[in-house]
Structures are given as structure tokens and as C-alpha cells.
Design a protein around this motif. Structure first.
Motif, PDB file in Angstrom:
ATOM      1  N   ALA A   1      80.143  -1.769  61.556  1.00  0.00           N
ATOM      2  CA  ALA A   1      79.147  -1.295  60.631  1.00  0.00           C
ATOM      3  C   ALA A   1      79.271  -1.498  59.208  1.00  0.00           C
ATOM      4  N   CYS A   2      78.592  -1.959  57.940  1.00  0.00           N
ATOM      5  CA  CYS A   2      78.360  -1.579  56.830  1.00  0.00           C
ATOM      6  C   CYS A   2      78.113  -0.263  56.028  1.00  0.00           C
ATOM      7  N   HIS A   3      78.665   0.030  54.948  1.00  0.00           N
ATOM      8  CA  HIS A   3      77.499   1.156  54.969  1.00  0.00           C
ATOM      9  C   HIS A   3      78.100   1.377  52.581  1.00  0.00           C
ATOM     10  N   ALA A   4      77.365   2.101  52.294  1.00  0.00           N
ATOM     11  CA  ALA A   4      77.649   1.226  50.727  1.00  0.00           C
ATOM     12  C   ALA A   4      77.404   2.929  50.229  1.00  0.00           C
TER      13      ALA A   4
ATOM     14  N   PRO B   1      74.008   5.615  53.194  1.00  0.00           N
ATOM     15  CA  PRO B   1      73.291   4.244  53.822  1.00  0.00           C
ATOM     16  C   PRO B   1      73.691   3.041  54.351  1.00  0.00           C
ATOM     17  N   GLY B   2      72.991   2.299  55.523  1.00  0.00           N
ATOM     18  CA  GLY B   2      74.041   1.288  56.114  1.00  0.00           C
ATOM     19  C   GLY B   2      73.919   1.338  57.496  1.00  0.00           C
ATOM     20  N   GLY B   3      74.006   1.138  58.143  1.00  0.00           N
ATOM     21  CA  GLY B   3      74.421   0.854  59.800  1.00  0.00           C
ATOM     22  C   GLY B   3      74.732  -0.542  59.857  1.00  0.00           C
TER      23      GLY B   3
ATOM     24  N   GLU C   1      77.448  -8.871  54.668  1.00  0.00           N
ATOM     25  CA  GLU C   1      76.449  -8.703  53.816  1.00  0.00           C
ATOM     26  C   GLU C   1      75.426  -8.530  54.168  1.00  0.00           C
ATOM     27  N   ASP C   2      74.728  -9.032  54.517  1.00  0.00           N
ATOM     28  CA  ASP C   2      73.444  -9.883  55.330  1.00  0.00           C
ATOM     29  C   ASP C   2      72.720  -8.568  55.852  1.00  0.00           C
ATOM     30  N   GLY C   3      73.513  -8.220  56.412  1.00  0.00           N
ATOM     31  CA  GLY C   3      73.275  -7.074  57.767  1.00  0.00           C
ATOM     32  C   GLY C   3      73.628  -6.061  56.788  1.00  0.00           C
ATOM     33  N   LEU C   4      74.131  -5.691  56.277  1.00  0.00           N
ATOM     34  CA  LEU C   4      74.276  -4.234  55.015  1.00  0.00           C
ATOM     35  C   LEU C   4      72.864  -3.932  54.888  1.00  0.00           C
TER      36      LEU C   4
ATOM     37  N   LEU D   1      70.332  -1.577  54.153  1.00  0.00           N
ATOM     38  CA  LEU D   1      69.506  -0.827  52.626  1.00  0.00           C
ATOM     39  C   LEU D   1      68.743  -0.088  52.462  1.00  0.00           C
ATOM     40  N   TYR D   2      67.834  -2.256  52.605  1.00  0.00           N
ATOM     41  CA  TYR D   2      66.152  -1.953  52.867  1.00  0.00           C
ATOM     42  C   TYR D   2      65.821  -0.970  53.936  1.00  0.00           C
TER      43      TYR D   2
END
Ligand code: GTP
Ligand code: MN
Ligand code: MN
Ligand code: MN
Ligand code: MN
Ligand code: MN
Length: 201
Positions: free
Chosen positions: A20-23, A56-58, A68-71, A75-76
């Protein structure tokens, strides 16, 4: 929770782990609260569907795309943000064995205050905001700003915020980011951490 730092490179070689990626999006701010308390930085987090606070992220499926594409997709979806984060914005990754096998990747990105305002204003019309979703449930209930100040009572502001319920290791990510990016002075951070015991621990 059994959670340890890991390099991004090593983490993607692990078998059987979800990623999972969050920012953390943030901006320098000259604004003053009550015309008195300098805000210094606007730092965004979100109220999640489960009542916990996180970034936000997932989840990102590495079979489908890069981290990064997934992040950027998440975010979108969650905040309607069309900014593109990249590997240069990666800050740290952690691996957790239990309760689930999960690697969390954390990114930080400085925006101008105008860009950050745009993200805040757009978040309410994001695909997965609030109840206006085609999803099984609402994913993001709204963006919030982290209060980086401490009020005179010694509790209001950052100490009270630290005592709220965070998802996973989001609270540690916040503390690390505030420290490494020097968004707050070390003494104020340490005293905010000390003054209220976190109920998650
Ligand atoms: P779905 O729509 O259900 O797929 O949610 P999602 O893809 O948006 O995933 P979510 O944001 O819930 O993140 C996935 C997992 O990462 C969660 O189950 C948490 O365990 C963890 N998580 C969520 N937010 C954060 C965060 O801010 N930091 C960290 N370290 N972990 C988080
Ligand atoms: Mn999501
Ligand atoms: Mn999410
Ligand atoms: Mn998702
Ligand atoms: Mn899910
Ligand atoms: Mn989803």
C-alpha cells in the motif's frame, strides 16, 4: 503491531505481501490561526471511512502497475488530486507481518499553498469522497489539516491530535515526516508526544 523499516527495493522481492502507498501533501503557510498562532505548514491527512485518521492512498497491485502509478490512482480516487508523485517523493517503507502481511510505502510532497488549497477544494468531489460513491462504502470522509501548534493549555493542538485514533503506522509516519522535513521544532514535537498518551499503544 510488528512493524519494521525496510528498503523499497527489498520489499518488492518479498513473497505473499500486499503493498500500500500513502502520501503526505503539505505546503508552507504564512497563515495565522486567530490572527495570532502561526500555522507554518498546512499538512494534509484524511478521515477514513472507518473513523481513523490516515494519509490518502491505498493498496497497489504490483502485477498491474508500479507503486507510484498505484499511488497516483489512489490519490485521484480519494482526493481528486491530479498531481503526479514519483520515486523522488518516496520517504520510507515499512513491513508488517501481523495481522496481515503488508508493506506500506510512504511518500511526501511539498506543494505551493495555492496547489494545496486546490486539493482541499477538489477533495469533496473526488470519486470516493463521503457518501457519493458507487463503492461498497465511502473511502474518504474528508481531508483534515494537522494542527502543528500547541495551545496554552498544553493539550489543544498537536498533543490532542496525536491522541486520536490513527490507522496502521500513520502516526509514526507523520512524526517521522515532521521531524525529517523540519516542519516543526524538535522540542515542540517531543513535548506534544509526551503530553498525551496515545490510546493505540
Ligand atoms: P480499498 O478501497 O478497500 O481497497 O482501500 P484502499 O485501497 O484505499 O486502502 P487503504 O487506504 O485502506 O490502505 C490499505 C491498508 O494500508 C489499510 O488496510 C491499512 O492497514 C494501511 N493504511 C491505511 N492508511 C495508512 C496510512 O496512512 N499509513 C500506513 N502506514 N498504512 C495505512
Ligand atoms: Mn482507496
Ligand atoms: Mn485509501
Ligand atoms: Mn484501493
Ligand atoms: Mn479493501
Ligand atoms: Mn477502493
Amino acid at each position: 503491531m510488528n512493524c519494521r523499516p525496510i528498503s523499497k527495493h527489498e520489499s518488492i522481492t518479498l513473497q505473499g505481501f500486499k503493498h500500500a502507498c500513502h502520501a503526505m501533501l503539505y505546503a508552507r503557510s504564512e497563515e495565522k490561526l486567530f490572527r495570532r498562532i502561526p500555522v507554518r505548514y498546512a499538512v494534509l491527512m484524511q478521515m477514513r471511512f472507518d473513523g481513523r485518521i490516515g494519509f490518502p492512498g491505498g493498496f497497489v497491485d504490483l502485477q498491474d502497475c508500479s507503486l507510484e502509478d498505484g499511488l497516483n490512482r489512489e490519490l485521484y480516487e480519494e482526493v481528486g488530486c491530479t498531481l503526479r508523485l514519483s520515486d523522488a517523493d518516496h520517504m520510507c517503507s515499512h513491513v508488517t507481518d501481523t495481522p496481515q502481511k503488508l508493506v506500506t510505502h510512504f511518500y511526501t510532497k511539498e506543494l505551493s499553498l495555492a496547489e494545496l488549497h486546490q486539493v482541499e477544494a477538489g477533495a469533496v468531489s473526488a470519486k470516493e469522497h463521503g457518501l457519493e460513491v458507487m463503492h461498497k462504502y465511502a473511502i474518504a470522509m474528508g481531508l483534515i489539516r494537522v494542527p502543528l501548534f500547541t495551545l496554552r493549555d498544553g493539550v489543544g493542538g498537536l498533543p490532542a491530535f496525536f491522541a486520536t485514533n490513527f490507522i496502521g503506522n500513520a502516526r509514526d509516519e507523520l512524526v517521522d515526516a515532521l521531524r525529517h522535513l523540519r516542519l516543526i521544532n524538535e522540542e515542540r514535537l517531543a513535548s506534544a508526544l509526551k503530553s498525551v498518551t496515545n490510546r493505540n499503544e
